[in-house]
Design a protein around this motif. Structure first.
Motif, PDB file in Angstrom:
ATOM      1  N   ARG A  46      34.799  46.856  44.963  1.00 43.62           N
ATOM      2  CA  ARG A  46      34.267  45.828  45.879  1.00 43.62           C
ATOM      3  C   ARG A  46      33.232  44.972  45.165  1.00 43.62           C
ATOM      4  N   GLU A  47      32.286  45.618  44.481  1.00 40.35           N
ATOM      5  CA  GLU A  47      31.251  44.874  43.767  1.00 40.35           C
ATOM      6  C   GLU A  47      31.858  43.972  42.691  1.00 40.35           C
ATOM      7  N   ALA A  48      32.808  44.496  41.934  1.00 36.92           N
ATOM      8  CA  ALA A  48      33.447  43.703  40.874  1.00 36.92           C
ATOM      9  C   ALA A  48      34.178  42.503  41.459  1.00 36.92           C
ATOM     10  N   THR A  49      34.854  42.703  42.577  1.00 35.16           N
ATOM     11  CA  THR A  49      35.578  41.605  43.219  1.00 35.16           C
ATOM     12  C   THR A  49      34.619  40.563  43.765  1.00 35.16           C
ATOM     13  N   GLU A  50      33.564  41.010  44.462  1.00 38.60           N
ATOM     14  CA  GLU A  50      32.584  40.075  45.021  1.00 38.60           C
ATOM     15  C   GLU A  50      31.892  39.262  43.931  1.00 38.60           C
ATOM     16  N   GLU A  51      31.467  39.927  42.874  1.00 37.83           N
ATOM     17  CA  GLU A  51      30.675  39.243  41.854  1.00 37.83           C
ATOM     18  C   GLU A  51      31.506  38.428  40.879  1.00 37.83           C
ATOM     19  N   SER A  52      32.770  38.785  40.700  1.00 41.08           N
ATOM     20  CA  SER A  52      33.627  38.018  39.784  1.00 41.08           C
ATOM     21  C   SER A  52      34.396  36.922  40.507  1.00 41.08           C
ATOM     22  N   GLY A  53      34.598  37.108  41.815  1.00 39.84           N
ATOM     23  CA  GLY A  53      35.417  36.175  42.572  1.00 39.84           C
ATOM     24  C   GLY A  53      36.899  36.322  42.284  1.00 39.84           C
ATOM     25  N   ILE A  54      37.298  37.399  41.624  1.00 43.90           N
ATOM     26  CA  ILE A  54      38.694  37.602  41.231  1.00 43.90           C
ATOM     27  C   ILE A  54      39.369  38.580  42.190  1.00 43.90           C
ATOM     28  N   PRO A  55      40.326  38.097  42.983  1.00 44.20           N
ATOM     29  CA  PRO A  55      41.087  39.027  43.822  1.00 44.20           C
ATOM     30  C   PRO A  55      42.115  39.774  42.967  1.00 44.20           C
ATOM     31  N   GLY A  56      42.500  40.950  43.413  1.00 46.66           N
ATOM     32  CA  GLY A  56      43.552  41.687  42.729  1.00 46.66           C
ATOM     33  C   GLY A  56      43.110  42.514  41.548  1.00 46.66           C
ATOM     34  N   LEU A  57      41.799  42.713  41.377  1.00 43.79           N
ATOM     35  CA  LEU A  57      41.339  43.623  40.325  1.00 43.79           C
ATOM     36  C   LEU A  57      41.853  45.022  40.640  1.00 43.79           C
ATOM     37  N   ARG A  58      42.103  45.792  39.589  1.00 43.94           N
ATOM     38  CA  ARG A  58      42.467  47.201  39.801  1.00 43.94           C
ATOM     39  C   ARG A  58      41.721  48.043  38.783  1.00 43.94           C
ATOM     40  N   LEU A  59      41.334  49.223  39.220  1.00 40.19           N
ATOM     41  CA  LEU A  59      40.604  50.105  38.324  1.00 40.19           C
ATOM     42  C   LEU A  59      41.519  50.630  37.242  1.00 40.19           C
ATOM     43  N   LEU A  60      40.981  50.746  36.045  1.00 36.52           N
ATOM     44  CA  LEU A  60      41.727  51.257  34.893  1.00 36.52           C
ATOM     45  C   LEU A  60      42.167  52.693  35.135  1.00 36.52           C
ATOM     46  N   ARG A  61      41.291  53.474  35.754  1.00 33.80           N
ATOM     47  CA  ARG A  61      41.621  54.848  36.123  1.00 33.80           C
ATOM     48  C   ARG A  61      40.814  55.205  37.354  1.00 33.80           C
ATOM     49  N   SER A  62      41.166  56.288  38.021  1.00 31.15           N
ATOM     50  CA  SER A  62      40.514  56.629  39.284  1.00 31.15           C
ATOM     51  C   SER A  62      39.071  57.086  39.095  1.00 31.15           C
ATOM     52  N   GLY A  63      38.746  57.656  37.957  1.00 29.83           N
ATOM     53  CA  GLY A  63      37.392  58.133  37.714  1.00 29.83           C
ATOM     54  C   GLY A  63      36.581  57.183  36.867  1.00 29.83           C
ATOM     55  N   PRO A  64      35.277  57.422  36.805  1.00 29.28           N
ATOM     56  CA  PRO A  64      34.406  56.566  35.990  1.00 29.28           C
ATOM     57  C   PRO A  64      34.647  56.759  34.501  1.00 29.28           C
TER      58      PRO A  64
END
Length: 174
Positions: A90-108
């Motif tokens: 959510r933070e990455a999407t809000e701050e980048s303005g890029i829809p459709g981001l996906r996490l590289l993996r489920s964990g940090p």
């Protein structure tokens, strides 16, 4: 499952080799039922994500409005966040303005504890990596002075050591 419970689960499963720091995060969560929220004066967990371009050769950094530093996207957990991974996305999407981001993996990919000004004293950041979709176009949020893609070898010239370490861990995860 509460966000607090999810954080405990994520940290217990984290295998990034930062055992002492992971233990400190788990101790903090055990001692502070409010550890997920900004109001926790002893420090609180935050969630962030380093955004990588589809070709895997650049990262998107934000010039943070208050800190005036180039950083990964991230910030405070919100009541609607069900998971740490969801908060980071959510933070990455809000701050980048890029829809459709996906996490590289489920964990940090990394943990980073850093001091912040009072009234709170610590951010216990749980750091993820996110991939931008093809054709992604960033849009500056109110929290940023600028957004810019940097080649991997440029990051050390503009960002602090914590971002460089996050980039190293992200590249290893790719």
């Amino acid at each position: 499952m509460s966000l607090h419970d999810d954080a405990v689960r994520v940290l217990k499963e984290y295998d990034g080799g930062q055992d002492e720091l992971r233990g400190a995060y788990l101790d903090h969560l055990a001692s502070h039922p409010d550890a997920m929220w900004k109001a926790c004066g002893a420090g609180h967990l935050t969630a962030s994500a380093l955004v990588v371009d589809p070709e895997h050769d650049r990262v998107l950094l934000t010039l943070h409005r208050k800190l005036r530093m180039w950083l990964q996207m991230g910030g405070h957990c919100e009541p609607q966040d069900g998971t740490l991974a969801g908060a980071a996305l959510r933070e990455a999407t809000e701050e980048s303005g890029i829809p459709g981001l996906r996490l590289l993996r489920s964990g940090p990919v990394r943990l980073d504890r850093h001091p912040i000004p009072a009234p709170c004293h610590w951010h216990l950041d749980v750091q993820y990596a996110a991939l931008a979709p093809e054709g992604a176009t960033q849009r500056i949020s109110d929290e940023s002075l600028d957004l810019r893609w940097f080649a991997y070898d440029e990051v050390a010239e503009v960002a602090d050591a914590s971002v460089v370490r996050l980039l190293e861990r992200t590249r290893a995860a790719l």
